[in-house]
Design a protein around this motif. Structure first.
Motif, mmCIF file in Angstrom:
data_model
loop_
_atom_site.group_PDB
_atom_site.id
_atom_site.type_symbol
_atom_site.label_atom_id
_atom_site.label_comp_id
_atom_site.label_asym_id
_atom_site.label_seq_id
_atom_site.Cartn_x
_atom_site.Cartn_y
_atom_site.Cartn_z
ATOM 1 N N SER A 1 41.961 44.733 38.899
ATOM 2 C CA SER A 1 42.597 44.489 40.202
ATOM 3 C C SER A 1 42.189 43.143 40.782
ATOM 4 O O SER A 1 42.483 42.846 41.930
ATOM 5 C CB SER A 1 42.219 45.616 41.178
ATOM 6 O OG SER A 1 40.821 45.704 41.333
ATOM 7 N N GLU A 2 41.517 42.323 39.983
ATOM 8 C CA GLU A 2 41.053 41.018 40.446
ATOM 9 C C GLU A 2 41.820 39.898 39.763
ATOM 10 O O GLU A 2 42.268 40.038 38.618
ATOM 11 C CB GLU A 2 39.546 40.863 40.160
ATOM 12 C CG GLU A 2 38.676 41.890 40.870
ATOM 13 C CD GLU A 2 37.217 41.817 40.425
ATOM 14 O OE1 GLU A 2 36.934 41.050 39.483
ATOM 15 O OE2 GLU A 2 36.379 42.541 41.006
ATOM 16 N N GLY A 3 41.962 38.763 40.458
ATOM 17 C CA GLY A 3 42.631 37.598 39.899
ATOM 18 C C GLY A 3 44.122 37.592 40.182
ATOM 19 O O GLY A 3 44.658 38.462 40.876
ATOM 20 N N SER A 4 44.815 36.608 39.631
ATOM 21 C CA SER A 4 46.257 36.466 39.826
ATOM 22 C C SER A 4 46.991 37.550 39.049
ATOM 23 O O SER A 4 46.421 38.223 38.183
ATOM 24 C CB SER A 4 46.709 35.088 39.326
ATOM 25 O OG SER A 4 46.479 34.978 37.932
ATOM 26 N N GLU A 5 48.302 37.701 39.351
ATOM 27 C CA GLU A 5 49.091 38.708 38.666
ATOM 28 C C GLU A 5 49.149 38.433 37.173
ATOM 29 O O GLU A 5 49.079 39.343 36.352
ATOM 30 C CB GLU A 5 50.509 38.742 39.256
ATOM 31 C CG GLU A 5 50.582 39.276 40.679
ATOM 32 C CD GLU A 5 50.027 40.689 40.790
ATOM 33 O OE1 GLU A 5 50.327 41.526 39.910
ATOM 34 O OE2 GLU A 5 49.271 40.960 41.744
ATOM 35 N N GLU A 6 49.274 37.137 36.815
ATOM 36 C CA GLU A 6 49.332 36.779 35.401
ATOM 37 C C GLU A 6 48.022 37.145 34.696
ATOM 38 O O GLU A 6 48.028 37.663 33.577
ATOM 39 C CB GLU A 6 49.610 35.278 35.240
ATOM 40 C CG GLU A 6 50.990 34.838 35.687
ATOM 41 C CD GLU A 6 51.105 34.719 37.201
ATOM 42 O OE1 GLU A 6 50.061 34.848 37.886
ATOM 43 O OE2 GLU A 6 52.231 34.525 37.687
ATOM 44 N N ARG A 7 46.901 36.899 35.391
ATOM 45 C CA ARG A 7 45.604 37.197 34.808
ATOM 46 C C ARG A 7 45.410 38.704 34.646
ATOM 47 O O ARG A 7 44.887 39.178 33.629
ATOM 48 C CB ARG A 7 44.494 36.612 35.701
ATOM 49 C CG ARG A 7 43.067 36.885 35.218
ATOM 50 C CD ARG A 7 42.839 36.369 33.827
ATOM 51 N NE ARG A 7 41.507 36.670 33.337
ATOM 52 C CZ ARG A 7 41.173 36.738 32.049
ATOM 53 N NH1 ARG A 7 42.090 36.521 31.115
ATOM 54 N NH2 ARG A 7 39.937 37.006 31.683
ATOM 55 N N LYS A 8 45.873 39.484 35.634
ATOM 56 C CA LYS A 8 45.779 40.945 35.552
ATOM 57 C C LYS A 8 46.558 41.469 34.351
ATOM 58 O O LYS A 8 46.072 42.316 33.594
ATOM 59 C CB LYS A 8 46.310 41.586 36.833
ATOM 60 C CG LYS A 8 45.467 41.347 38.068
ATOM 61 C CD LYS A 8 46.148 41.982 39.282
ATOM 62 C CE LYS A 8 45.432 41.624 40.579
ATOM 63 N NZ LYS A 8 46.138 42.158 41.755
#
Length: 628
Positions: free
Chosen positions: A548-555
């Motif tokens: 649930s952490e970071g940008s949407e792309e990173r998730k």
């Protein structure tokens, strides 16, 4: 001259005291509307109520914690109790934590400050009795009715949940204000000075906060900089009845002796008659029970094979059958000989897992669970549940030789979810099948959490207790640890490592939210294909917050790295997987009050199915991504 019998005079004084108390309550009723607040200027807070331990029901922290939906330690620590399992003294004062907030009721009541406690009604409960007796006037039945406007006070069903508003206040942020406002119910033997002395504050600070017109049983608020130490009373502090009048004690003349003796004789005669009636009814009940089971006893076949030659204890058999009297008309009673033949003498080749065997009786394939005599609670729960996503109980059998019980279930062909995800199955589960399994389990849990009275907590949700039928539809199995009723406290912690909710492990809190937590772990297994706990003893949910952490792309990138490899070879909507992962993360919240209920979970999972179903016959829709 002869004085009246002491017990008679004491009884007269006691009745007079109770009557006077009721008159006092009627002439000076406590506040019934609660304490008004402004939602825009109210800062919620954690505060405390002063609660008095009272027998016979509330002389331990577990029962009081259950009433207020808190753990034993949450009461023991502020109440200066070193051992949370100790037996309390009658009227022992306790500090019980509550969460106070400002809540809008209706146009009549406006907004009042209270801590809302959910209570599941039991036989004999009423709004009035709960408010006055169990919650000790920390609320009023008028406020309870206002907070539950759709509930008819005279038509509350057993197991129905009612919210009780416990009166409270939070201090303002202005300078020189107290840090705590303790909720306290003004007792018949209280006065402002005695309360001030007890809490080591001035009488003026109490009247400034509550006014001068304080009446018996009013809720008042004690302003304190810190919680004081509470001491355990040496004995019951229940206020004694008022002293007898100062007038000369009444006397009885010599010629009244005969009347007194006559009344005593009548009283003893009535007591003797009642005792005879009670003993007669008890004997009749035992006789009926033995006659009821006599036919069943005659039909029982002797256990053969390795048990040959053992002596059948008929008393044990009768007692076991008596324990199951409620189930005799609802389930089939199998003979021990039938189970022995069905499983080839409980041969290892018939073993499914644990102590569950596969057997065929009259052409029907069944699952036979062998267990020591601890099946009564499981049977009591199973007899009141009936749902397509719960494994169906067909019947049971008693082995009186060793007091064993055998539960006979429907046979679920495709085994456990655990064996499909982590075993040697030749085929892996598709995402569509996994979504359907998750929804089936959620629907089964929704049924036992919301549609049984009282509610049932499974307590052992895990992939090995989820069975798959011939159509790969899921059924929840194994109610051996299940508990009827929730929000209880237990010291006996049972379950499977990797699935146990933190609050249950640390404080023994049993609630439906512990099933929600375990279900969240199952969702992680469905997404990742990984075990709930690995070979190093690390639990799967430990680092779930990373997703649930970071940008949407990173998730999305982290999720794809973590997903089951077999899913990465499918064309599926990553949105659907992300949605399921979001449900899992919310289920695994360490704060049980912030976990969703099963209704919300079922709705969210159906949305995941909709996202998956958006794949058209020609290919992917523009908003979908191939999870590769």
């Amino acid at each position: 001259m002869i004085t009246k019998p002491i017990f008679g005079f004491s009884l007269l004084i006691f009745i007079s005291f109770i009557f006077n108390q009721n008159i006092c309550y009627a002439q000076n009723p406590p506040s019934i509307t609660g304490y008004t607040c402004n939602p825009n200027q109210f800062n919620p807070c954690q505060t405390y109520v002063l609660y008095r331990a009272r027998g016979p029901q509330f002389l331990d922290l577990a029962s009081i914690g259950d009433l207020f939906s808190v753990s034993r330690l949450m009461i023991a620590n502020p109440s200066n109790i070193s051992n949370p399992n100790t037996t309390l003294v009658n009227d022992q004062p306790l500090f019980v934590p509550i969460k106070c907030s400002c809540n809008n009721i209706n146009s009549t009541f406006g907004s009042i400050s209270y801590a809302g406690l959910n209570y599941s009604f039991k036989a004999g409960d009423t709004m009035y009795d709960m408010s006055v007796t169990k919650y000790q006037n920390l609320t009023t039945y008028q406020s309870v009715e206002a907070v539950n406007p759709t509930v008819e006070a005279t038509k509350i069903a057993i197991g129905q949940t009612i919210k009780f508003p416990i009166f409270c206040k939070c201090p303002t942020t202005r300078q020189n204000q107290p840090r705590l406002l303790i909720t306290y119910v003004f007792q018949p033997n209280d006065n402002i000075s005695s309360i001030a002395s007890r809490f080591r504050i001035t009488p003026q600070s109490i009247t400034q906060m509550n006014g001068n017109n304080i009446k018996i049983l009013d809720t008042i608020f004690i302003p304190l900089p810190n919680l004081p130490n509470l001491t355990r009373p040496a004995s019951s502090n229940t206020p004694p009845p008022p002293p007898p009048p100062t007038a000369p004690a009444p006397v009885i003349q010599e010629n009244d002796r005969k009347g007194t003796v006559i009344w005593l004789a009548i009283g003893l005669g009535v007591c003797g008659l009642l005792l005879i009636l009670i003993l007669g009814l008890f004997y009749k009940e035992k006789t009926v029970k033995r006659e009821k089971y006599s036919d069943i006893e005659r039909q029982k076949s002797l256990y053969v094979g390795s048990k040959k030659g053992s002596i059948v204890d008929k008393d044990v058999e009768v007692n076991l059958m008596a324990d199951l009297s409620d189930c005799l008309d609802k389930y089939k009673m199998y003979k021990m000989e039938q189970l022995w033949e069905a499983t080839n003498g409980f041969d290892e080749e018939c073993l499914i897992q644990g102590s569950v065997y596969k057997g065929t009786i009259d052409g029907e394939v069944l699952a036979i669970k062998k267990m020591k005599w601890n099946a009564r609670e499981e049977l009591k729960i199973l007899q009141k549940v009936n749902h397509g996503n719960l494994v169906k109980l067909e019947g049971f059998c008693i082995d009186p030789k060793e007091a064993n019980c055998y539960l006979v279930y429907e046979y679920v062909e495709n085994g456990s979810l655990h064996s499909w995800l982590h075993g040697e199955k030749p085929e892996k589960l598709s995402w569509k099948t996994r979504l359907r399994i998750a929804t089936d389990v959620a629907n089964g849990l929704l049924y036992i959490h919301e549609h049984t009275r009282p509610r049932v907590v499974h307590k052992d949700i895990k992939s090995s207790n989820i069975l798959l039928d011939s159509n790969m539809r899921a059924k929840v199995a194994n109610f051996g640890l299940a508990k009827s009723g929730c929000n209880a406290i237990t010291m006996h912690i049972v379950g499977t490592q990797g699935y146990i909710a933190p609050e249950y492990l640390t404080d023994g809190i049993v609630s439906t939210k512990m099933d929600v937590f375990s279900f969240g772990v199952v969702l992680l297994e469905l997404v990742s294909g990984k075990e709930a706990i690995n070979d190093e003893g690390k639990v799967l949910w430990a680092k779930v917050s990373d997703f649930s952490e970071g940008s949407e792309e990173r998730k999305v990138s982290k999720l794809q790295e973590w997903m089951d490899e077999s899913l990465l070879r499918e064309e599926l909507t990553i949105e659907s997987v992300v949605n399921v992962m979001s449900v899992a993360i919310s289920c695994l919240n360490k704060d049980p009050s912030r976990r969703p209920g099963m209704i919300e979970i079922v709705y969210a999972l159906s949305k995941s199915i909709d996202l998956f179903s958006d794949v058209s016959e020609e290919g992917l829709s523009p908003r979908q991504v191939t999870a590769r």
